[in-house]
Design a protein around this motif. Sequence first.
Motif, PDB file in Angstrom:
ATOM      1  N   UNK A  51       0.834  -1.206   0.000  1.00 37.04           N
ATOM      2  CA  UNK A  51       0.000   0.000   0.000  1.00 37.04           C
ATOM      3  C   UNK A  51       0.870   1.257   0.000  1.00 37.04           C
ATOM      4  N   UNK A  52       1.968   1.231   0.742  1.00 39.06           N
ATOM      5  CA  UNK A  52       2.877   2.381   0.786  1.00 39.06           C
ATOM      6  C   UNK A  52       3.483   2.633  -0.592  1.00 39.06           C
ATOM      7  N   UNK A  53       3.928   1.572  -1.247  1.00 37.87           N
ATOM      8  CA  UNK A  53       4.530   1.714  -2.583  1.00 37.87           C
ATOM      9  C   UNK A  53       3.495   2.156  -3.612  1.00 37.87           C
ATOM     10  N   UNK A  54       2.292   1.582  -3.511  1.00 41.07           N
ATOM     11  CA  UNK A  54       1.224   1.965  -4.436  1.00 41.07           C
ATOM     12  C   UNK A  54       0.888   3.441  -4.292  1.00 41.07           C
ATOM     13  N   UNK A  55       0.753   3.915  -3.050  1.00 39.82           N
ATOM     14  CA  UNK A  55       0.420   5.322  -2.846  1.00 39.82           C
ATOM     15  C   UNK A  55       1.509   6.244  -3.390  1.00 39.82           C
ATOM     16  N   UNK A  56       2.770   5.850  -3.224  1.00 42.40           N
ATOM     17  CA  UNK A  56       3.854   6.693  -3.719  1.00 42.40           C
ATOM     18  C   UNK A  56       3.834   6.761  -5.251  1.00 42.40           C
ATOM     19  N   UNK A  57       3.522   5.643  -5.870  1.00 40.52           N
ATOM     20  CA  UNK A  57       3.392   5.630  -7.338  1.00 40.52           C
ATOM     21  C   UNK A  57       2.234   6.501  -7.784  1.00 40.52           C
ATOM     22  N   UNK A  58       1.121   6.423  -7.061  1.00 41.04           N
ATOM     23  CA  UNK A  58      -0.053   7.241  -7.390  1.00 41.04           C
ATOM     24  C   UNK A  58       0.228   8.726  -7.171  1.00 41.04           C
ATOM     25  N   UNK A  59       1.008   9.046  -6.153  1.00 39.69           N
ATOM     26  CA  UNK A  59       1.370  10.449  -5.903  1.00 39.69           C
ATOM     27  C   UNK A  59       2.180  11.011  -7.070  1.00 39.69           C
ATOM     28  N   UNK A  60       3.127  10.228  -7.554  1.00 41.69           N
ATOM     29  CA  UNK A  60       3.945  10.691  -8.678  1.00 41.69           C
ATOM     30  C   UNK A  60       3.099  10.843  -9.936  1.00 41.69           C
ATOM     31  N   UNK A  61       2.256   9.854 -10.203  1.00 39.67           N
ATOM     32  CA  UNK A  61       1.352   9.921 -11.360  1.00 39.67           C
ATOM     33  C   UNK A  61       0.482  11.165 -11.315  1.00 39.67           C
ATOM     34  N   UNK A  62      -0.069  11.439 -10.129  1.00 41.35           N
ATOM     35  CA  UNK A  62      -0.992  12.570  -9.986  1.00 41.35           C
ATOM     36  C   UNK A  62      -0.290  13.901 -10.195  1.00 41.35           C
ATOM     37  N   UNK A  63       0.961  14.009  -9.756  1.00 42.77           N
ATOM     38  CA  UNK A  63       1.680  15.272  -9.911  1.00 42.77           C
ATOM     39  C   UNK A  63       1.955  15.596 -11.377  1.00 42.77           C
ATOM     40  N   UNK A  64       2.086  14.566 -12.202  1.00 37.62           N
ATOM     41  CA  UNK A  64       2.275  14.786 -13.635  1.00 37.62           C
ATOM     42  C   UNK A  64       0.982  14.608 -14.429  1.00 37.62           C
ATOM     43  N   UNK A  65      -0.086  14.181 -13.765  1.00 36.99           N
ATOM     44  CA  UNK A  65      -1.372  14.042 -14.431  1.00 36.99           C
ATOM     45  C   UNK A  65      -1.363  13.041 -15.571  1.00 36.99           C
ATOM     46  N   UNK A  66      -0.673  11.908 -15.376  1.00 32.26           N
ATOM     47  CA  UNK A  66      -0.531  10.934 -16.469  1.00 32.26           C
ATOM     48  C   UNK A  66      -1.287   9.646 -16.157  1.00 32.26           C
ATOM     49  N   UNK A  67      -1.559   8.884 -17.220  1.00 30.19           N
ATOM     50  CA  UNK A  67      -2.244   7.606 -17.081  1.00 30.19           C
ATOM     51  C   UNK A  67      -1.263   6.512 -16.673  1.00 30.19           C
ATOM     52  N   UNK A  68      -1.806   5.415 -16.204  1.00 31.29           N
ATOM     53  CA  UNK A  68      -0.952   4.307 -15.766  1.00 31.29           C
ATOM     54  C   UNK A  68      -0.090   3.772 -16.916  1.00 31.29           C
ATOM     55  N   UNK A 193      14.183  18.938  -9.293  1.00 27.72           N
ATOM     56  CA  UNK A 193      12.811  18.829  -9.789  1.00 27.72           C
ATOM     57  C   UNK A 193      11.819  18.952  -8.630  1.00 27.72           C
ATOM     58  N   UNK A 194      10.905  19.921  -8.695  1.00 28.68           N
ATOM     59  CA  UNK A 194      10.000  20.175  -7.570  1.00 28.68           C
ATOM     60  C   UNK A 194       8.789  19.259  -7.515  1.00 28.68           C
ATOM     61  N   UNK A 195       9.053  17.962  -7.373  1.00 30.11           N
ATOM     62  CA  UNK A 195       7.971  17.011  -7.126  1.00 30.11           C
ATOM     63  C   UNK A 195       8.275  16.285  -5.823  1.00 30.11           C
ATOM     64  N   UNK A 196       7.225  15.908  -5.121  1.00 31.38           N
ATOM     65  CA  UNK A 196       7.364  15.190  -3.860  1.00 31.38           C
ATOM     66  C   UNK A 196       7.229  13.705  -4.121  1.00 31.38           C
TER      67      UNK A 196
END
Length: 208
Positions: A51-68, A193-196
């Motif tokens: 769950x921790x790894x999944x959330x981190x992947x989703x956070x990165x995806x959301x910051x760039x607004x990209x599809x899986x 790069x200013x992404x979390x």
Amino acid sequence: MANNTRARRQARLSRSLGIALTPKAAKYMERRPYGPGEHGRARKKQDSDYAVRLREKQRLRAQYGIREAQMTRAFEEARRTKGLTGENLIELLEMRLDALVLRAGFARTIAQARQLVVHRHILVDGIRVDRPSFRVGEGQLVHVHSRSETMVPLQVAAAGAHRDVLPAVPAYLDVKLEALQARLVRRPKRSEIPVTCEEQLVVEFYAR
């Protein structure tokens, strides 16, 4: 109405991921610094490693607004590239056209940046590009079409109105905001790069 719905959706996603994805979402999170839903205030049980790894992947995806699918392709390219896979991944995502339009201050959010590209307001070295995923190369100039410069949103951007909510322009971009021009002077470095993101968790997610 559509803008309000989109804003609420982004605020909910931001609270779920624990990171502000837009300036409006940041204000929502200040007022409600807990997760969404009726159980948002409740103490959560410890997440599993997955769950921790999944959330981190989703956070990165959301910051760039990209599809899986886009994320997966970028990861595979990063894995094949010399160097650390996690750093490569974020550096490759940062060279997307929509990401650089945002970093330059032409837009307030990644969604607005993508819209500018899709609606053909953005040129790269004088050529219209309408693909947000377009990979900008070192030395290339990103700029607004002359016919689009008079649009109110872009005049607002040229006046620096987004600077109060965006990170400082990173060193890999040479921006002339009043002219709505930005040049990618070199490949971005992860540390700039200013992404979390804890990128190693993203790598572990895909390597599972």
